[in-house]
Scaffold this motif. Structure first.
Motif, PDB file in Angstrom:
ATOM      1  N   THR A   1     -16.120   4.127   2.396  1.00 31.29           N
ATOM      2  CA  THR A   1     -16.153   3.958   3.754  1.00 31.29           C
ATOM      3  C   THR A   1     -17.445   3.617   4.324  1.00 31.29           C
ATOM      4  O   THR A   1     -18.532   4.037   3.783  1.00 31.29           O
ATOM      5  CB  THR A   1     -15.538   4.885   4.634  1.00 31.29           C
ATOM      6  OG1 THR A   1     -16.086   6.319   4.519  1.00 31.29           O
ATOM      7  CG2 THR A   1     -13.955   5.047   4.033  1.00 31.29           C
ATOM      8  N   ASP A   2     -17.367   3.009   5.335  1.00 29.89           N
ATOM      9  CA  ASP A   2     -18.837   2.322   5.850  1.00 29.89           C
ATOM     10  C   ASP A   2     -19.520   3.298   6.706  1.00 29.89           C
ATOM     11  O   ASP A   2     -20.609   3.596   6.506  1.00 29.89           O
ATOM     12  CB  ASP A   2     -18.552   0.947   6.867  1.00 29.89           C
ATOM     13  CG  ASP A   2     -18.162   0.045   5.830  1.00 29.89           C
ATOM     14  OD1 ASP A   2     -18.688  -0.228   4.890  1.00 29.89           O
ATOM     15  OD2 ASP A   2     -17.503  -0.998   6.612  1.00 29.89           O
TER      16      ASP A   2
ATOM     17  N   LEU B   1       0.705  -1.102   0.049  1.00 27.56           N
ATOM     18  CA  LEU B   1       0.110   0.162   0.063  1.00 27.56           C
ATOM     19  C   LEU B   1       0.769   1.318   0.028  1.00 27.56           C
ATOM     20  O   LEU B   1       1.796   1.611   0.832  1.00 27.56           O
ATOM     21  CB  LEU B   1      -0.868  -0.045   1.368  1.00 27.56           C
ATOM     22  CG  LEU B   1      -1.856   1.187   1.433  1.00 27.56           C
ATOM     23  CD1 LEU B   1      -2.836   0.748   0.359  1.00 27.56           C
ATOM     24  CD2 LEU B   1      -2.618   0.826   2.689  1.00 27.56           C
ATOM     25  N   LEU B   2       0.675   2.029  -0.885  1.00 25.83           N
ATOM     26  CA  LEU B   2       1.443   3.386  -1.038  1.00 25.83           C
ATOM     27  C   LEU B   2       0.535   4.463  -0.984  1.00 25.83           C
ATOM     28  O   LEU B   2      -0.460   4.568  -1.748  1.00 25.83           O
ATOM     29  CB  LEU B   2       2.123   3.366  -2.368  1.00 25.83           C
ATOM     30  CG  LEU B   2       2.962   4.841  -2.655  1.00 25.83           C
ATOM     31  CD1 LEU B   2       4.171   4.529  -1.471  1.00 25.83           C
ATOM     32  CD2 LEU B   2       3.741   4.546  -4.017  1.00 25.83           C
TER      33      LEU B   2
ATOM     34  N   VAL C   1       1.196  -3.171  -6.018  1.00 24.07           N
ATOM     35  CA  VAL C   1       0.960  -2.194  -5.454  1.00 24.07           C
ATOM     36  C   VAL C   1      -0.350  -1.317  -5.359  1.00 24.07           C
ATOM     37  O   VAL C   1      -0.773  -1.046  -6.672  1.00 24.07           O
ATOM     38  CB  VAL C   1       2.073  -1.005  -5.589  1.00 24.07           C
ATOM     39  CG1 VAL C   1       2.186   0.553  -4.879  1.00 24.07           C
ATOM     40  CG2 VAL C   1       3.593  -1.878  -5.416  1.00 24.07           C
ATOM     41  N   VAL C   2      -1.051  -1.154  -4.361  1.00 21.05           N
ATOM     42  CA  VAL C   2      -2.188  -0.129  -4.531  1.00 21.05           C
ATOM     43  C   VAL C   2      -1.671   1.302  -4.112  1.00 21.05           C
ATOM     44  O   VAL C   2      -1.235   1.663  -3.109  1.00 21.05           O
ATOM     45  CB  VAL C   2      -3.268  -0.772  -3.029  1.00 21.05           C
ATOM     46  CG1 VAL C   2      -4.298   0.109  -3.152  1.00 21.05           C
ATOM     47  CG2 VAL C   2      -3.541  -2.237  -3.428  1.00 21.05           C
ATOM     48  N   ARG C   3      -1.866   1.998  -5.064  1.00 21.60           N
ATOM     49  CA  ARG C   3      -1.479   3.466  -4.843  1.00 21.60           C
ATOM     50  C   ARG C   3      -2.651   4.265  -4.483  1.00 21.60           C
ATOM     51  O   ARG C   3      -3.637   4.567  -5.510  1.00 21.60           O
ATOM     52  CB  ARG C   3      -0.799   3.892  -6.162  1.00 21.60           C
ATOM     53  CG  ARG C   3      -0.092   5.288  -6.115  1.00 21.60           C
ATOM     54  CD  ARG C   3       0.678   5.580  -7.381  1.00 21.60           C
ATOM     55  NE  ARG C   3       1.934   4.471  -7.671  1.00 21.60           N
ATOM     56  CZ  ARG C   3       3.008   4.833  -7.065  1.00 21.60           C
ATOM     57  NH1 ARG C   3       3.366   5.861  -6.379  1.00 21.60           N
ATOM     58  NH2 ARG C   3       3.945   3.773  -7.364  1.00 21.60           N
ATOM     59  N   VAL C   4      -2.664   4.822  -3.509  1.00 21.66           N
ATOM     60  CA  VAL C   4      -4.071   5.553  -2.930  1.00 21.66           C
ATOM     61  C   VAL C   4      -3.498   7.117  -3.137  1.00 21.66           C
ATOM     62  O   VAL C   4      -2.680   7.627  -2.603  1.00 21.66           O
ATOM     63  CB  VAL C   4      -4.106   5.476  -1.581  1.00 21.66           C
ATOM     64  CG1 VAL C   4      -5.353   6.491  -1.022  1.00 21.66           C
ATOM     65  CG2 VAL C   4      -4.742   4.027  -1.268  1.00 21.66           C
TER      66      VAL C   4
ATOM     67  N   ALA D   1     -10.477   0.700   5.891  1.00 20.93           N
ATOM     68  CA  ALA D   1     -10.563   0.561   4.294  1.00 20.93           C
ATOM     69  C   ALA D   1      -8.909   0.267   3.819  1.00 20.93           C
ATOM     70  O   ALA D   1      -9.182  -0.636   2.756  1.00 20.93           O
ATOM     71  CB  ALA D   1     -10.922   1.910   3.873  1.00 20.93           C
ATOM     72  N   PHE D   2      -7.978   0.780   4.422  1.00 17.80           N
ATOM     73  CA  PHE D   2      -6.785   0.397   3.718  1.00 17.80           C
ATOM     74  C   PHE D   2      -6.372  -0.982   3.905  1.00 17.80           C
ATOM     75  O   PHE D   2      -5.849  -1.701   3.078  1.00 17.80           O
ATOM     76  CB  PHE D   2      -5.656   1.375   4.493  1.00 17.80           C
ATOM     77  CG  PHE D   2      -5.550   2.520   4.317  1.00 17.80           C
ATOM     78  CD1 PHE D   2      -6.234   3.097   3.080  1.00 17.80           C
ATOM     79  CD2 PHE D   2      -5.133   3.447   5.026  1.00 17.80           C
ATOM     80  CE1 PHE D   2      -6.187   4.431   2.778  1.00 17.80           C
ATOM     81  CE2 PHE D   2      -4.811   4.965   4.589  1.00 17.80           C
ATOM     82  CZ  PHE D   2      -5.496   5.287   3.482  1.00 17.80           C
TER      83      PHE D   2
END
Length: 99
Positions: free
Chosen positions: A64-65, A4-5, A79-82, A39-40
């Motif tokens: 988000t909930d 996660l980035l 890689v998940v880039r937020v 969420a992450f």
């Protein structure tokens, strides 16, 4: 697990939103941060489960909930880039400028 980035702009989004919630009610800012962290965690486990929201750039989002926020991200290899965390009431042009 995916890596996660989180962009610096996203970190600013989190801090500003948490401060706003904290000013509304003591402790609410921390609850917001916990929601974002959850969420992450979901994104690190299975980011592909969320549909592509903006096909031209392969942008996905998770909602988000508890808090009405969208986490916008894209995948690069493993890689998940937020790149943006935006309140649902804000206009899309705010996050599209970060692409």
């Amino acid at each position: 697990m995916w890596d996660l980035l989180i962009s610096s702009a996203s970190e600013t989004d989190i801090a500003e939103t948490a401060l706003w919630y904290e000013n509304q009610k003591k402790g609410l800012g921390l609850e917001f941060i916990a929601e974002i962290e959850a969420a992450f965690g979901t994104l690190q486990k299975d980011p592909e489960r969320f549909r592509i929201y903006y096909p031209a750039r392969q942008i996905r989002r998770i909602l988000t909930d508890r808090f009405p926020c969208h986490v916008y991200y894209h995948l690069e290899g493993r890689v998940v880039r937020v790149f943006a965390i935006v309140h649902a009431s804000r206009h899309e042009h705010e996050w599209k400028g970060r692409l």
